[in-house]
Design a protein around this motif. Structure first.
Motif, PDB file in Angstrom:
ATOM      1  N   ARG A  22       1.621  18.773  11.121  1.00  0.00           N
ATOM      2  CA  ARG A  22       0.693  19.711  11.021  1.00  0.00           C
ATOM      3  C   ARG A  22      -0.819  19.750  11.922  1.00  0.00           C
ATOM      4  NH1 ARG A  22       2.182  19.292   5.929  1.00  0.00           N
ATOM      5  NH2 ARG A  22       0.192  18.774   3.875  1.00  0.00           N
ATOM      6  N   TYR A  23      -1.240  18.216  11.593  1.00  0.00           N
ATOM      7  CA  TYR A  23      -2.512  17.895  11.070  1.00  0.00           C
ATOM      8  C   TYR A  23      -3.438  17.820  13.357  1.00  0.00           C
ATOM      9  CZ  TYR A  23      -3.055  17.204   6.272  1.00  0.00           C
ATOM     10  OH  TYR A  23      -3.326  17.715   5.614  1.00  0.00           O
ATOM     11  N   SER A  24      -1.833  17.688  13.992  1.00  0.00           N
ATOM     12  CA  SER A  24      -2.074  17.491  15.429  1.00  0.00           C
ATOM     13  C   SER A  24      -2.952  19.139  15.831  1.00  0.00           C
ATOM     14  CB  SER A  24      -0.216  17.483  16.154  1.00  0.00           C
ATOM     15  OG  SER A  24       0.044  16.561  15.374  1.00  0.00           O
ATOM     16  N   GLY A  25      -4.049  18.271  16.800  1.00  0.00           N
ATOM     17  CA  GLY A  25      -4.866  19.602  17.375  1.00  0.00           C
ATOM     18  C   GLY A  25      -4.013  19.643  18.826  1.00  0.00           C
ATOM     19  N   ALA A  26      -4.501  21.344  19.782  1.00  0.00           N
ATOM     20  CA  ALA A  26      -3.809  21.332  20.506  1.00  0.00           C
ATOM     21  C   ALA A  26      -3.956  21.275  21.402  1.00  0.00           C
ATOM     22  CB  ALA A  26      -4.627  23.120  20.482  1.00  0.00           C
ATOM     23  N   MET A  27      -4.879  20.006  21.915  1.00  0.00           N
ATOM     24  CA  MET A  27      -4.878  18.848  23.388  1.00  0.00           C
ATOM     25  C   MET A  27      -3.275  18.167  23.425  1.00  0.00           C
ATOM     26  SD  MET A  27      -7.582  20.582  24.268  1.00  0.00           S
ATOM     27  CE  MET A  27      -8.348  19.342  25.101  1.00  0.00           C
ATOM     28  N   CYS A  30      -1.336  14.421  19.769  1.00  0.00           N
ATOM     29  CA  CYS A  30      -0.292  13.588  18.363  1.00  0.00           C
ATOM     30  C   CYS A  30       0.380  12.531  18.668  1.00  0.00           C
ATOM     31  CB  CYS A  30      -0.099  14.815  18.020  1.00  0.00           C
ATOM     32  SG  CYS A  30       1.131  15.580  19.284  1.00  0.00           S
ATOM     33  N   VAL A  31       0.856  12.330  17.728  1.00  0.00           N
ATOM     34  CA  VAL A  31       1.847  11.013  17.501  1.00  0.00           C
ATOM     35  C   VAL A  31       3.699  12.204  17.417  1.00  0.00           C
ATOM     36  CG1 VAL A  31       3.025   9.066  17.209  1.00  0.00           C
ATOM     37  CG2 VAL A  31       1.143   8.896  17.838  1.00  0.00           C
ATOM     38  N   GLU A  32       5.022  11.497  17.631  1.00  0.00           N
ATOM     39  CA  GLU A  32       5.633  12.398  16.779  1.00  0.00           C
ATOM     40  C   GLU A  32       6.955  11.758  16.588  1.00  0.00           C
ATOM     41  OE1 GLU A  32       6.169  17.208  19.642  1.00  0.00           O
ATOM     42  OE2 GLU A  32       6.844  14.974  21.114  1.00  0.00           O
ATOM     43  N   VAL A  33       7.724  11.926  15.883  1.00  0.00           N
ATOM     44  CA  VAL A  33       8.718  10.889  15.352  1.00  0.00           C
ATOM     45  C   VAL A  33       9.847  11.374  15.271  1.00  0.00           C
ATOM     46  CG1 VAL A  33       7.079   9.857  13.823  1.00  0.00           C
ATOM     47  CG2 VAL A  33       7.436  11.971  12.726  1.00  0.00           C
ATOM     48  N   ALA A  34      10.715  11.147  14.662  1.00  0.00           N
ATOM     49  CA  ALA A  34      12.517  11.754  14.534  1.00  0.00           C
ATOM     50  C   ALA A  34      13.091  10.183  13.917  1.00  0.00           C
ATOM     51  CB  ALA A  34      13.224  11.875  15.958  1.00  0.00           C
ATOM     52  N   PRO A  35      13.845  11.023  13.226  1.00  0.00           N
ATOM     53  CA  PRO A  35      14.544   9.699  12.646  1.00  0.00           C
ATOM     54  C   PRO A  35      15.649   9.491  13.491  1.00  0.00           C
ATOM     55  CG  PRO A  35      14.636  12.039  11.014  1.00  0.00           C
ATOM     56  CD  PRO A  35      13.905  12.144  12.453  1.00  0.00           C
ATOM     57  N   LEU A  36      16.403   8.518  13.156  1.00  0.00           N
ATOM     58  CA  LEU A  36      17.879   8.180  14.118  1.00  0.00           C
ATOM     59  C   LEU A  36      19.214   7.206  12.742  1.00  0.00           C
ATOM     60  CD1 LEU A  36      16.003   5.545  16.610  1.00  0.00           C
ATOM     61  CD2 LEU A  36      16.661   8.154  16.684  1.00  0.00           C
ATOM     62  N   ALA A  42      12.120   6.572  15.615  1.00  0.00           N
ATOM     63  CA  ALA A  42      11.200   6.681  16.522  1.00  0.00           C
ATOM     64  C   ALA A  42       9.863   7.341  16.672  1.00  0.00           C
ATOM     65  CB  ALA A  42      12.394   7.528  17.723  1.00  0.00           C
ATOM     66  N   MET A  43       9.345   6.904  17.542  1.00  0.00           N
ATOM     67  CA  MET A  43       7.488   7.290  17.780  1.00  0.00           C
ATOM     68  C   MET A  43       7.731   7.084  19.365  1.00  0.00           C
ATOM     69  SD  MET A  43       5.002   5.869  15.146  1.00  0.00           S
ATOM     70  CE  MET A  43       4.622   6.325  13.865  1.00  0.00           C
ATOM     71  N   ARG A  44       6.803   8.832  19.780  1.00  0.00           N
ATOM     72  CA  ARG A  44       6.823   8.660  20.939  1.00  0.00           C
ATOM     73  C   ARG A  44       5.180   9.917  21.010  1.00  0.00           C
ATOM     74  NH1 ARG A  44      11.087  13.629  22.658  1.00  0.00           N
ATOM     75  NH2 ARG A  44       9.669  15.421  21.801  1.00  0.00           N
ATOM     76  N   ASN A  45       4.329   9.826  22.287  1.00  0.00           N
ATOM     77  CA  ASN A  45       3.422  10.353  22.345  1.00  0.00           C
ATOM     78  C   ASN A  45       3.983  11.654  22.513  1.00  0.00           C
ATOM     79  OD1 ASN A  45       0.583  11.631  23.958  1.00  0.00           O
ATOM     80  ND2 ASN A  45       0.118   9.394  24.655  1.00  0.00           N
ATOM     81  N   SER A  46       3.482  12.706  22.340  1.00  0.00           N
ATOM     82  CA  SER A  46       3.610  14.086  22.731  1.00  0.00           C
ATOM     83  C   SER A  46       2.740  14.951  24.276  1.00  0.00           C
ATOM     84  CB  SER A  46       3.273  15.638  21.377  1.00  0.00           C
ATOM     85  OG  SER A  46       1.557  15.091  21.458  1.00  0.00           O
ATOM     86  N   ARG A  47       2.064  14.286  24.589  1.00  0.00           N
ATOM     87  CA  ARG A  47       2.217  14.056  25.911  1.00  0.00           C
ATOM     88  C   ARG A  47       2.982  13.906  27.167  1.00  0.00           C
ATOM     89  NH1 ARG A  47      -3.739  11.454  25.378  1.00  0.00           N
ATOM     90  NH2 ARG A  47      -2.774   9.944  24.292  1.00  0.00           N
ATOM     91  N   ASP A  48       4.308  12.977  26.863  1.00  0.00           N
ATOM     92  CA  ASP A  48       4.817  12.160  27.248  1.00  0.00           C
ATOM     93  C   ASP A  48       6.507  12.551  26.675  1.00  0.00           C
ATOM     94  OD1 ASP A  48       5.959  11.182  30.363  1.00  0.00           O
ATOM     95  OD2 ASP A  48       5.148   9.217  29.337  1.00  0.00           O
TER      96      ASP A  48
END
Length: 78
Positions: A22-27, A30-36, A42-48
């Protein structure tokens, strides 16, 4: 069970429920995470979101989060 390699395309992680802080900015800074299944994370770049994802074990994420909480990486923000 499919072997998951680091740098795997996020699109191959079907069914992953991605979330970001929730601290991610509007730009999109941020990094997104997902339990597998199997306990990895897993981690990924939210811009991609179709780009590569890095996959870590639960122990690796626990060690990283503990270091963040202890301030071990604060020097990177200066």
């Amino acid at each position: 069970m499919q072997r998951i390699e680091n740098g795997i395309s996020s699109e191959l992680l079907t069914g992953a429920q991605w979330r970001k802080s929730r601290y991610s900015g509007a730009m999109g800074n941020c990094v997104e995470v997902a339990p597998l299944t199997g306990g990895d994370i897993a981690m990924r770049n939210s811009r991609d979101p179709q780009g590569p994802a890095l996959v870590y074990t639960r122990a690796e994420i626990e060690a990283f989060v503990a270091g963040v909480k202890d301030g071990e990486f604060d020097d990177m923000l200066v």
